[in-house]
Motif scaffolding. Structure first.
Motif, PDB file in Angstrom:
ATOM      1  N   ILE A  71     -34.872   4.131  27.413  1.00 55.37           N
ATOM      2  CA  ILE A  71     -33.642   4.682  27.256  1.00 55.37           C
ATOM      3  C   ILE A  71     -33.401   5.372  28.744  1.00 55.37           C
ATOM      4  O   ILE A  71     -32.389   5.454  29.059  1.00 55.37           O
ATOM      5  N   LEU A  88     -31.745  -6.916  31.060  1.00 53.96           N
ATOM      6  CA  LEU A  88     -32.720  -7.416  30.307  1.00 53.96           C
ATOM      7  C   LEU A  88     -32.638  -8.997  29.575  1.00 53.96           C
ATOM      8  O   LEU A  88     -33.241  -9.303  28.788  1.00 53.96           O
ATOM      9  N   LEU A 110     -40.163  -0.184  17.701  1.00 54.77           N
ATOM     10  CA  LEU A 110     -38.526   0.216  17.500  1.00 54.77           C
ATOM     11  C   LEU A 110     -37.835  -0.249  18.415  1.00 54.77           C
ATOM     12  O   LEU A 110     -38.102  -0.506  19.564  1.00 54.77           O
ATOM     13  N   GLU A 115     -38.161  -5.825  18.490  1.00 55.82           N
ATOM     14  CA  GLU A 115     -37.676  -7.227  18.778  1.00 55.82           C
ATOM     15  C   GLU A 115     -38.867  -8.010  19.702  1.00 55.82           C
ATOM     16  O   GLU A 115     -38.919  -9.350  19.497  1.00 55.82           O
ATOM     17  N   GLU A 135     -31.001   1.715  17.456  1.00 55.18           N
ATOM     18  CA  GLU A 135     -30.026   1.587  18.627  1.00 55.18           C
ATOM     19  C   GLU A 135     -28.707   2.241  18.177  1.00 55.18           C
ATOM     20  O   GLU A 135     -27.850   3.037  19.045  1.00 55.18           O
ATOM     21  N   LEU A 138     -28.104   5.634  19.168  1.00 55.01           N
ATOM     22  CA  LEU A 138     -27.814   5.783  20.597  1.00 55.01           C
ATOM     23  C   LEU A 138     -26.213   5.167  21.125  1.00 55.01           C
ATOM     24  O   LEU A 138     -25.997   5.057  22.438  1.00 55.01           O
TER      25      LEU A 138
HETATM   26  N1  CO8 Z   1     -37.310   5.141  25.869  1.00 58.72           N
HETATM   27  C1  CO8 Z   1     -37.804   6.017  26.951  1.00 58.72           C
HETATM   28  N2  CO8 Z   1     -38.770   6.914  26.789  1.00 58.72           N
HETATM   29  C2  CO8 Z   1     -39.230   6.813  25.711  1.00 58.72           C
HETATM   30  C3  CO8 Z   1     -38.683   6.015  24.399  1.00 58.72           C
HETATM   31  C4  CO8 Z   1     -37.941   5.165  24.971  1.00 58.72           C
HETATM   32  N3  CO8 Z   1     -37.196   4.217  24.083  1.00 58.72           N
HETATM   33  N4  CO8 Z   1     -39.250   6.391  23.362  1.00 58.72           N
HETATM   34  C5  CO8 Z   1     -40.262   7.477  23.674  1.00 58.72           C
HETATM   35  N5  CO8 Z   1     -40.219   8.002  24.900  1.00 58.72           N
HETATM   36  C6  CO8 Z   1     -40.924   9.147  25.621  1.00 58.72           C
HETATM   37  C7  CO8 Z   1     -40.100  10.316  25.093  1.00 58.72           C
HETATM   38  O1  CO8 Z   1     -38.979  10.340  26.024  1.00 58.72           O
HETATM   39  C8  CO8 Z   1     -41.513  11.126  25.437  1.00 58.72           C
HETATM   40  O2  CO8 Z   1     -41.598  11.182  27.082  1.00 58.72           O
HETATM   41  P1  CO8 Z   1     -41.684  12.871  27.427  1.00 58.72           P
HETATM   42  O3  CO8 Z   1     -42.851  13.090  27.000  1.00 58.72           O
HETATM   43  O4  CO8 Z   1     -41.517  12.828  29.047  1.00 58.72           O
HETATM   44  O5  CO8 Z   1     -40.589  13.725  26.857  1.00 58.72           O
HETATM   45  C9  CO8 Z   1     -42.580  10.346  25.120  1.00 58.72           C
HETATM   46  O6  CO8 Z   1     -42.066   9.109  25.103  1.00 58.72           O
HETATM   47  C10 CO8 Z   1     -43.087  10.831  23.890  1.00 58.72           C
HETATM   48  O7  CO8 Z   1     -41.979  10.690  22.789  1.00 58.72           O
HETATM   49  P2  CO8 Z   1     -41.642  11.784  21.795  1.00 58.72           P
HETATM   50  O8  CO8 Z   1     -42.264  13.090  22.232  1.00 58.72           O
HETATM   51  O9  CO8 Z   1     -40.229  11.624  21.409  1.00 58.72           O
HETATM   52  O10 CO8 Z   1     -42.676  11.494  20.613  1.00 58.72           O
HETATM   53  P3  CO8 Z   1     -42.224  11.676  19.005  1.00 58.72           P
HETATM   54  O11 CO8 Z   1     -43.731  11.491  18.164  1.00 58.72           O
HETATM   55  O12 CO8 Z   1     -41.655  13.052  18.868  1.00 58.72           O
HETATM   56  O13 CO8 Z   1     -41.282  10.570  18.471  1.00 58.72           O
HETATM   57  C11 CO8 Z   1     -40.262   8.629  18.433  1.00 58.72           C
HETATM   58  C12 CO8 Z   1     -41.543   9.156  18.384  1.00 58.72           C
HETATM   59  C13 CO8 Z   1     -39.630   8.533  17.090  1.00 58.72           C
HETATM   60  C14 CO8 Z   1     -40.476   7.095  18.612  1.00 58.72           C
HETATM   61  C15 CO8 Z   1     -39.487   9.064  19.485  1.00 58.72           C
HETATM   62  O14 CO8 Z   1     -39.882   8.839  20.769  1.00 58.72           O
HETATM   63  C16 CO8 Z   1     -37.874   8.038  19.610  1.00 58.72           C
HETATM   64  O15 CO8 Z   1     -37.049   8.175  18.725  1.00 58.72           O
HETATM   65  N6  CO8 Z   1     -38.018   7.345  20.566  1.00 58.72           N
HETATM   66  C17 CO8 Z   1     -36.694   6.090  21.026  1.00 58.72           C
HETATM   67  C18 CO8 Z   1     -36.839   4.981  19.750  1.00 58.72           C
HETATM   68  C19 CO8 Z   1     -35.374   4.315  20.153  1.00 58.72           C
HETATM   69  O16 CO8 Z   1     -34.362   4.786  19.944  1.00 58.72           O
HETATM   70  N7  CO8 Z   1     -35.594   3.074  20.413  1.00 58.72           N
HETATM   71  C20 CO8 Z   1     -34.554   2.286  20.679  1.00 58.72           C
HETATM   72  C21 CO8 Z   1     -34.286   2.216  22.160  1.00 58.72           C
HETATM   73  S1  CO8 Z   1     -32.958   1.082  22.398  1.00 58.72           S
HETATM   74  C22 CO8 Z   1     -33.541  -0.427  22.713  1.00 58.72           C
HETATM   75  O17 CO8 Z   1     -34.515  -0.506  22.481  1.00 58.72           O
HETATM   76  C23 CO8 Z   1     -32.557  -1.581  22.851  1.00 58.72           C
HETATM   77  C24 CO8 Z   1     -33.176  -2.738  23.218  1.00 58.72           C
HETATM   78  C25 CO8 Z   1     -32.035  -3.570  23.629  1.00 58.72           C
HETATM   79  C26 CO8 Z   1     -32.740  -4.815  24.493  1.00 58.72           C
HETATM   80  C27 CO8 Z   1     -31.665  -5.516  25.140  1.00 58.72           C
HETATM   81  C28 CO8 Z   1     -31.875  -6.597  25.884  1.00 58.72           C
HETATM   82  C29 CO8 Z   1     -30.835  -7.558  26.397  1.00 58.72           C
END
Ligand code: CO8
Length: 261
Positions: A71, A88, A110, A115, A135, A138
């Motif tokens: 993200i 992507l 996730l 995917e 998504e 977001l």
């Molecule tokens: N992107 C970047 N960083 C991430 C992501 C991510 N998706 N997920 C977790 N992290 C990072 C956090 O920012 C954090 O970093 P920092 O320690 O520097 O703050 C570290 O990982 C640990 O995460 P949390 O502290 O948040 O851990 P928790 O145990 O509290 O929570 C969760 C875990 C619930 C999984 C939470 O991290 C979360 O909600 N993550 C995002 C999930 C999400 O929204 N995923 C969808 C992303 S959008 C996407 O995938 C679109 C794909 C489209 C493809 C298109 C192709 C053409």
């Protein structure tokens, strides 16, 4: 490519014709940045070309298979840049790999992580696995198959609920609804995926590739075309030595020794 050259993944030979690829950005819960995906494409393409490899396993950490596309990398993108640069778009290469790929999922799968798992051919999950397409939270929608492959697997109602509300499903729910092939005992998912890979790697590899192609065709072709495609591939396999060996071994009551020819 030399396995040591990768920064975001680990690649190792797991024995018995299986390549193990471990997503390795544990602190970011294996968020899939562009560089990681480029490396994953390179490693899977290399395994696809390596005649000693019969199957590929992709896994993450205990806590996360992958928590989605990165993200932080995406947040400031603009439309023109994303569109012109086919942002992507290189993710689709995984689904063009000809050898079977098994996803061994623990923890979060996730968004792009779910995917990626669905781009694989078989998904095995640990009891703590968690699948979802968040998504919508977001301000966007799934972009790498979440609205399509998930719907093929789960049907419309549950897929809509997941994609529209951003709620996740547990490993048990994912099994019950056919997203994954099964839940494996805690701690065993990678080992079990490697076992499945080794079983596949022992078969005749021409037939394995044809089988993968035929099953995948069912997602793209109308039934009559799919059946024709399957039958043609089936007929073509009578041109292989593996068919003579496989059927000969059965008739002679011995174990087949396939040579992949
Ligand atoms: N992107 C970047 N960083 C991430 C992501 C991510 N998706 N997920 C977790 N992290 C990072 C956090 O920012 C954090 O970093 P920092 O320690 O520097 O703050 C570290 O990982 C640990 O995460 P949390 O502290 O948040 O851990 P928790 O145990 O509290 O929570 C969760 C875990 C619930 C999984 C939470 O991290 C979360 O909600 N993550 C995002 C999930 C999400 O929204 N995923 C969808 C992303 S959008 C996407 O995938 C679109 C794909 C489209 C493809 C298109 C192709 C053409």
């Amino acid at each position: 490519t030399d396995a040591g050259a990768y920064k975001n993944i680990l690649v190792s030979a797991a024995g018995n014709g299986v390549t193990l690829i471990t997503l390795n950005r544990p602190k970011a819960l294996n968020a899939l940045n562009s560089e990681l995906f480029t490396e994953l494409n390179e490693a899977t393409a290399a395994a696809d070309e390596d005649p000693s490899v019969g199957a590929i396993v992709i896994t993450g950490s205990e806590k996360a298979f992958a928590a989605g596309a990165d993200i932080k990398e995406m947040r400031n993108k603009e439309f023109a840049e994303a569109y012109k640069g086919n942002f992507l778009g290189h993710w689709t290469k995984i689904s063009q790999i000809r050898k079977p790929i098994i996803a061994a999922v623990s923890g979060y799968a996730l968004g792009g992580g779910c995917e990626l798992a669905m781009m694989c051919d078989i998904i095995l999950a640990a009891p703590n696995a968690n699948f979802g397409q968040p998504e919508i939270n977001l301000g966007v929608i799934p972009g790498a198959g979440g609205s399509q492959r998930l719907t093929h697997a789960l049907g419309k109602s549950l897929s809509m609920e997941i994609v529209l509300t951003g709620k996740n499903v547990t490993a048990d729910d994912a099994e019950r609804h056919g997203l994954i092939s099964r839940v494996v005992r805690e701690g065993d998912v990678v080992e079990e995926a490697i076992k499945v890979g080794a079983t596949i790697a022992k078969k005749g590899q021409v037939a394995v590739q044809a089988a993968k192609e035929a099953v995948n065709a069912s997602f793209e072709l109308p039934l009559a075309e799919g059946l024709r495609f399957e039958r043609r591939l089936f007929q073509a396999l009578f041109a292989t030595k593996d068919q003579k060996e496989g059927m000969g071994a059965f008739a002679e009551k011995r174990k087949a020794k396939f040579t992949n020819e």
